[in-house]
Design a protein around this motif. Sequence first.
Motif, PDB file in Angstrom:
ATOM      1  N   GLY A  56       0.335 103.728 -14.751  1.00 14.42           N
ATOM      2  CA  GLY A  56      -0.307 104.298 -15.936  1.00 14.42           C
ATOM      3  C   GLY A  56       0.158 103.673 -17.235  1.00 14.42           C
ATOM      4  O   GLY A  56      -0.324 104.059 -18.312  1.00 14.42           O
ATOM      5  N   THR A  57       1.044 102.700 -17.177  1.00 19.63           N
ATOM      6  CA  THR A  57       1.569 102.102 -18.403  1.00 19.63           C
ATOM      7  C   THR A  57       0.684 100.953 -18.889  1.00 19.63           C
ATOM      8  O   THR A  57      -0.055 100.344 -18.122  1.00 19.63           O
ATOM      9  CB  THR A  57       2.994 101.556 -18.182  1.00 19.63           C
ATOM     10  OG1 THR A  57       2.938 100.502 -17.204  1.00 19.63           O
ATOM     11  CG2 THR A  57       3.927 102.653 -17.697  1.00 19.63           C
ATOM     12  N   THR A  58       0.805 100.673 -20.183  1.00 20.88           N
ATOM     13  CA  THR A  58       0.112  99.515 -20.746  1.00 20.88           C
ATOM     14  C   THR A  58       0.659  98.235 -20.141  1.00 20.88           C
ATOM     15  O   THR A  58      -0.085  97.282 -19.900  1.00 20.88           O
ATOM     16  CB  THR A  58       0.283  99.492 -22.273  1.00 20.88           C
ATOM     17  OG1 THR A  58      -0.255 100.704 -22.822  1.00 20.88           O
ATOM     18  CG2 THR A  58      -0.426  98.306 -22.895  1.00 20.88           C
ATOM     19  N   ALA A  59       1.969  98.212 -19.887  1.00 20.37           N
ATOM     20  CA  ALA A  59       2.594  97.025 -19.307  1.00 20.37           C
ATOM     21  C   ALA A  59       1.953  96.672 -17.965  1.00 20.37           C
ATOM     22  O   ALA A  59       1.688  95.495 -17.682  1.00 20.37           O
ATOM     23  CB  ALA A  59       4.092  97.261 -19.133  1.00 20.37           C
ATOM     24  N   TRP A  60       1.700  97.672 -17.134  1.00 16.60           N
ATOM     25  CA  TRP A  60       1.063  97.414 -15.835  1.00 16.60           C
ATOM     26  C   TRP A  60      -0.355  96.882 -16.022  1.00 16.60           C
ATOM     27  O   TRP A  60      -0.759  95.920 -15.368  1.00 16.60           O
ATOM     28  CB  TRP A  60       1.045  98.678 -14.985  1.00 16.60           C
ATOM     29  CG  TRP A  60       0.347  98.493 -13.668  1.00 16.60           C
ATOM     30  CD1 TRP A  60      -0.970  98.673 -13.404  1.00 16.60           C
ATOM     31  CD2 TRP A  60       0.941  98.053 -12.438  1.00 16.60           C
ATOM     32  NE1 TRP A  60      -1.248  98.388 -12.080  1.00 16.60           N
ATOM     33  CE2 TRP A  60      -0.102  98.008 -11.460  1.00 16.60           C
ATOM     34  CE3 TRP A  60       2.229  97.710 -12.047  1.00 16.60           C
ATOM     35  CZ2 TRP A  60       0.139  97.626 -10.151  1.00 16.60           C
ATOM     36  CZ3 TRP A  60       2.462  97.328 -10.738  1.00 16.60           C
ATOM     37  CH2 TRP A  60       1.430  97.290  -9.800  1.00 16.60           C
ATOM     38  N   SER A  61      -1.108  97.494 -16.919  1.00 13.08           N
ATOM     39  CA  SER A  61      -2.501  97.078 -17.115  1.00 13.08           C
ATOM     40  C   SER A  61      -2.594  95.648 -17.630  1.00 13.08           C
ATOM     41  O   SER A  61      -3.575  94.955 -17.357  1.00 13.08           O
ATOM     42  CB  SER A  61      -3.208  98.036 -18.084  1.00 13.08           C
ATOM     43  OG  SER A  61      -2.665  97.938 -19.394  1.00 13.08           O
ATOM     44  N   GLN A  62      -1.565  95.183 -18.354  1.00 14.92           N
ATOM     45  CA  GLN A  62      -1.600  93.835 -18.913  1.00 14.92           C
ATOM     46  C   GLN A  62      -0.910  92.805 -18.019  1.00 14.92           C
ATOM     47  O   GLN A  62      -0.973  91.614 -18.306  1.00 14.92           O
ATOM     48  CB  GLN A  62      -0.947  93.830 -20.295  1.00 14.92           C
ATOM     49  CG  GLN A  62      -1.741  94.598 -21.339  1.00 14.92           C
ATOM     50  CD  GLN A  62      -1.161  94.484 -22.733  1.00 14.92           C
ATOM     51  OE1 GLN A  62      -0.056  93.969 -22.913  1.00 14.92           O
ATOM     52  NE2 GLN A  62      -1.891  94.954 -23.726  1.00 14.92           N
ATOM     53  N   MET A  63      -0.287  93.245 -16.927  1.00 16.38           N
ATOM     54  CA  MET A  63       0.358  92.289 -16.034  1.00 16.38           C
ATOM     55  C   MET A  63      -0.701  91.464 -15.312  1.00 16.38           C
ATOM     56  O   MET A  63      -1.767  91.987 -14.958  1.00 16.38           O
ATOM     57  CB  MET A  63       1.256  93.014 -15.028  1.00 16.38           C
ATOM     58  CG  MET A  63       2.172  92.080 -14.251  1.00 16.38           C
ATOM     59  SD  MET A  63       3.567  92.940 -13.468  1.00 16.38           S
ATOM     60  CE  MET A  63       2.703  94.018 -12.306  1.00 16.38           C
ATOM     61  N   LEU A  64      -0.428  90.193 -15.091  1.00 15.40           N
ATOM     62  CA  LEU A  64      -1.378  89.313 -14.419  1.00 15.40           C
ATOM     63  C   LEU A  64      -1.767  89.872 -13.060  1.00 15.40           C
ATOM     64  O   LEU A  64      -0.910  90.307 -12.291  1.00 15.40           O
ATOM     65  CB  LEU A  64      -0.767  87.921 -14.254  1.00 15.40           C
ATOM     66  CG  LEU A  64      -0.471  87.150 -15.547  1.00 15.40           C
ATOM     67  CD1 LEU A  64       0.336  85.896 -15.241  1.00 15.40           C
ATOM     68  CD2 LEU A  64      -1.751  86.787 -16.273  1.00 15.40           C
ATOM     69  N   GLU A  65      -3.047  89.859 -12.760  1.00 18.74           N
ATOM     70  CA  GLU A  65      -3.556  90.454 -11.528  1.00 18.74           C
ATOM     71  C   GLU A  65      -2.889  89.898 -10.267  1.00 18.74           C
ATOM     72  O   GLU A  65      -2.542  90.666  -9.363  1.00 18.74           O
ATOM     73  CB  GLU A  65      -5.075  90.279 -11.439  1.00 18.74           C
ATOM     74  CG  GLU A  65      -5.868  91.208 -12.335  1.00 18.74           C
ATOM     75  CD  GLU A  65      -5.658  92.679 -11.992  1.00 18.74           C
ATOM     76  OE1 GLU A  65      -5.492  93.006 -10.794  1.00 18.74           O
ATOM     77  OE2 GLU A  65      -5.640  93.499 -12.915  1.00 18.74           O
ATOM     78  N   PRO A  66      -2.674  88.578 -10.159  1.00 15.32           N
ATOM     79  CA  PRO A  66      -2.043  88.059  -8.932  1.00 15.32           C
ATOM     80  C   PRO A  66      -0.632  88.598  -8.690  1.00 15.32           C
ATOM     81  O   PRO A  66      -0.157  88.572  -7.549  1.00 15.32           O
ATOM     82  CB  PRO A  66      -2.009  86.547  -9.169  1.00 15.32           C
ATOM     83  CG  PRO A  66      -3.109  86.285 -10.133  1.00 15.32           C
ATOM     84  CD  PRO A  66      -3.119  87.476 -11.038  1.00 15.32           C
TER      85      PRO A  66
END
Length: 433
Positions: free
Chosen positions: A122-132
């Motif tokens: 649920g964090t912004t950091a997770w959403s912005q981490m590269l998909e691979p």
Amino acid sequence: MRGLKFAALIGGLTGLLCLLALGGCEPRDATRAATAAAPVRTTVTALVWAPDWPEEMLKIAAEFDQANPDVHVNVQFMIGNSVEENIKPRVAAGTLPDLISVNPNAYAAELADQGILADVRGTTAWSQMLEPLKGDWTSRRGKGFGISGGVATTMIYYNRAMFARAGIKTLPTNFDEFLDVCARLKRAGMIPIMWNGGFPNMLGNGPFASGFANNVVAREPDWKQKMADGTLNLNTPEVADIFARIALIPERGYVQPAFMTTGYDEGMRLFKDGQAAMAFQGSWAAGMMMRGNRFEAGVFVPPWNAPGQTVVPVLGSETGFAVCETPRKAAAMRFLEFIAGRGFPILQRKRHNISPFENGAGTAVSDREIVAYTQTLSRYPVTASPYYSSLPSNTIELVHNLMHDVLLKKITPREAAKRLDESVKTEAKMHYK
């Protein structure tokens, strides 16, 4: 008269008591008001793996404290040879801090599924981490158990001037050619390569990981699943060869004197001071290895492949950060977001690694040659994971000992392969479901 005097006395005492009461009430009320006005400060403890950037981590914490007056971060640093050896005793004792460094491996994923590590999806950091990279950080039950500290790859850094003095014009593309380069450097009076015997973590990230990539991953596409279910055979000549090559380099005199006691920082200094022509290191050390030298440094893929075979490089997620399920989880999540946001450029100013995030590339300082190198690796048909995310956690610690024992000739490479195989299969029996 007595009645009047008694009444007067009682009245005086009553008035005095009232005055005392009023006098006593005033500071108590002021104290309550001051207490109500002062924010309650939560102290978050962060246990961090930062062998080459402790000052940057302290600065990130200080800037977070300044921006968040209701939270204070107490930074503690991991010691030893691995992240796991710092975490395990605390898990057993139930004394994990609020935020920790973790590797993207099965051990950390299991901690998430056991409810020890929090889900950070649920964090912004997770959403912005590269998909691979997200797959590396997702547990079997679908929990996101951490945020990557960077895109990790290991390479060989080399001193271009020393290569030129030895007459080396072409970079090696297989292991035989690599040995030839080492021989030519030695004949020219140079130490060919630095070996981190005193910090087996780097032997693992370097020659072991490259050996595993080219001797195991290249031959077995389903290696990861087979390792998990206990059907991967590691008691083979190819795995023995991984350990044999680690010992071969010093046997031929291609490493620095007293290599068995060379630690992490000392090893980098040997390269930067021009005392060794090459060094195994990770992309996380690009800032140190590529800048501030009296020579121009370059990088190439560790050529641990046999002649005629395509090299398999190491590429994956770097050690990252996780939040533990503690009463201070919400505050720790805020600090996690800060590390991945405003804090990331702070560490990048020293490390120059590859950002694991989709956004913020413009503010993150990365070495151009390392960026180009990583982009090239992403186009390879087969890549391997870093050793700390490939092996079971108990096996990681075993591998450190096995490499030392082989280097000290206490065991043979074939014995090391047998013990590695036994460890992986034992871990699979204990954890695979």
